[in-house]
Design an enzyme around this catalytic site. Structure first.
Site, short mmCIF file in Angstrom:
data_model
loop_
_atom_site.label_atom_id
_atom_site.label_comp_id
_atom_site.label_asym_id
_atom_site.label_seq_id
_atom_site.Cartn_x
_atom_site.Cartn_y
_atom_site.Cartn_z
N PRO A 19 0.78 -1.07 0.06
CA PRO A 19 0.02 0.15 0.14
C PRO A 19 0.93 1.26 0.12
O PRO A 19 1.74 1.29 0.95
CB PRO A 19 -0.78 -0.24 1.25
N THR B 155 0.40 5.73 -0.24
CA THR B 155 -0.35 6.75 -0.59
C THR B 155 -0.01 7.77 -1.64
O THR B 155 1.44 7.94 -1.65
CB THR B 155 -0.12 7.68 0.94
N GLN C 3 -6.83 -1.26 1.35
CA GLN C 3 -6.21 -0.77 2.79
C GLN C 3 -6.95 0.03 3.57
O GLN C 3 -7.31 1.27 3.19
CB GLN C 3 -4.78 -0.54 2.85
N HIS D 37 -5.10 -1.48 8.54
CA HIS D 37 -3.77 -1.08 8.50
C HIS D 37 -3.60 -0.49 10.31
O HIS D 37 -4.02 0.33 10.85
CB HIS D 37 -3.81 0.42 8.08
N ALA E 70 -0.37 -0.30 11.38
CA ALA E 70 1.09 0.27 11.42
C ALA E 70 1.27 1.59 11.20
O ALA E 70 0.47 2.27 11.33
CB ALA E 70 1.64 -0.79 10.28
N ASN E 71 2.62 1.98 11.07
CA ASN E 71 2.95 3.44 10.60
C ASN E 71 2.38 4.48 11.54
O ASN E 71 2.35 5.45 10.97
CB ASN E 71 2.52 3.51 9.23
N TYR F 71 -0.43 5.22 12.73
CA TYR F 71 -1.89 5.69 12.83
C TYR F 71 -2.71 5.06 13.83
O TYR F 71 -2.28 4.60 14.94
CB TYR F 71 -2.29 5.02 11.26
N ASN G 176 5.94 8.61 12.79
CA ASN G 176 4.64 9.26 13.24
C ASN G 176 4.73 9.36 14.95
O ASN G 176 3.64 9.67 15.64
CB ASN G 176 3.47 8.90 12.86
#
Length: 355
Positions: A23, A25, A99, A175, A177-178, A180, A235
């Site tokens: 995935p 963005t 996703q 999602h 992860a990352n 969020y 993040n």
């Protein structure tokens, strides 16, 4: 020895190979109400030779949006627009999962309507900035979700998953992860709650597990994947005791019978091997190759059994026919980072194929 070019049974769906489009963005949802466009359909159809495409992050609700021009799956217009995308992929015999990405505290009020502000497990601002129509801006202090609002957010994920099936997606990836929303619940520094949604390891993993359970019950576990990135500081995330925390998460997720686990790996290969051993279903790995993008050398991870499939990000963005190029050992187009986010067809649908 299994290779990346052999088929893979994904919960009853036969993937033509074990090369997954990660995935990514792209911030090009210029259609009405954050809907994908005709160019989006072209973009994904060009990459339909992937064993599995996982779409860019799609917000399950209005307040789940964290970046400009990212698409949603919470309105009839968005469902109709995504149907044109999935039809285009299926016409090329591709398989595509949506996703579902709720960005939580990562976002800005200027991106949201009606005076909404980003939400999170606790009212702790991220020490980072986000892109807005006015340029980079600091993240704001988010609204702490009440228990009732947490339940509503789970319901939003379920509604978006149902919309994904209605739009023709073969499944959804949750999602987690990352940095969020789901990982915010998992983290030490964002989730400072003392109720049943925080505090202990069981409290921290609860939101992600309940989202997965509810979505699996709604559309079938065979249509649901889950992505994690243990210890990823992106993040402004801080997590401790990763083997225990993520081990407990997988212990809770495993009985649900999900289609796959998608691991965005950090530098700790031992943790990867622990989670791989623990997970009984299909395991997809986005290997740690920083600072370089995932490249052809990662195919060996299928051959040695580290993973069932490998996901590629930037290399797939720049090479629509990536499985063929990997099989022939290149050549490979170079990704143009200047066109990753927003813009027109340049750096989106104009990368050449070998043919």
């Amino acid at each position: 020895m299994t290779t990346s070019f052999e088929p893979l049974d994904l919960a009853g769906v036969t993937l033509s190979n074990r090369i997954v489009m990660s995935p990514m963005t792209r911030s090009r949802a210029y259609g009405p109400g954050q809907a994908p466009t005709e160019a989006t359909a072209v973009y994904y159809a060009q990459r339909a030779s992937a064993g599995l495409i996982v779409s860019e992050g799609i917000q399950p609700s209005v307040v789940g949006q964290g970046y400009p021009n990212t698409p949603g799956l919470h309105s009839p217009e968005q469902v109709e627009a995504w149907r044109r995308v999935t039809d285009a992929v299926h016409e090329k015999d591709g398989v595509i999962f949506a996703q579902l990405m709720h960005t939580g505290r990562i976002g800005h009020p200027s991106l949201l309507p009606d005076g909404l502000i980003p939400v999170a497990p606790s009212p702790v601002a991220a020490k980072s900035q986000v892109f807005t129509a006015e340029g980079l801006q600091d993240c704001v202090t988010p609204k702490e979700l009440t228990p009732a609002e947490i339940e509503q957010t789970i319901a939003d994920f379920v509604a978006a998953a149902r919309n994904a099936v209605a739009a023709g997606f073969d499944g959804v990836e949750i999602h987690g992860a990352n940095g969020y929303l789901i990982q915010q619940f998992l983290s030490d520094n964002v989730n400072v709650r003392t109720d049943e949604w925080g505090g202990t390891t069981q409290g921290r993993i609860r939101f992600g597990v309940e989202v997965a359970r509810a979505v699996a019950e709604a559309i079938g576990a065979h249509r649901v994947g889950f992505r994690i990135s243990p210890g990823n500081p992106y993040n402004d995330i801080v997590e401790s005791d990763l083997p225990t925390r993520y081990g407990e998460l997988l212990t809770a997720l495993s009985p649900l019978g999900l289609a796959y686990l998608h691991l965005m790996e950090g530098p700790d290969r031992e943790l990867t091997l622990q989670l791989r051993k623990q997970w009984q279903g299909t395991f997809i790995l986005n290997p740690f190759t920083h600072p370089a993008p995932t490249g052809p050398e990662s195919l060996r991870l299928v051959e040695d059994g580290t993973t069932d499939a490998v996901s590629f990000g930037a290399l797939f963005l720049a090479n629509p026919d990536l499985p063929l190029r990997l099989q022939q050992d290149g050549p490979f187009n170079t990704p143009d980072a200047a066109t990753f986010y927003g813009g027109d067809e340049r750096g989106y649908t104009d990368y050449p194929t070998l043919s």
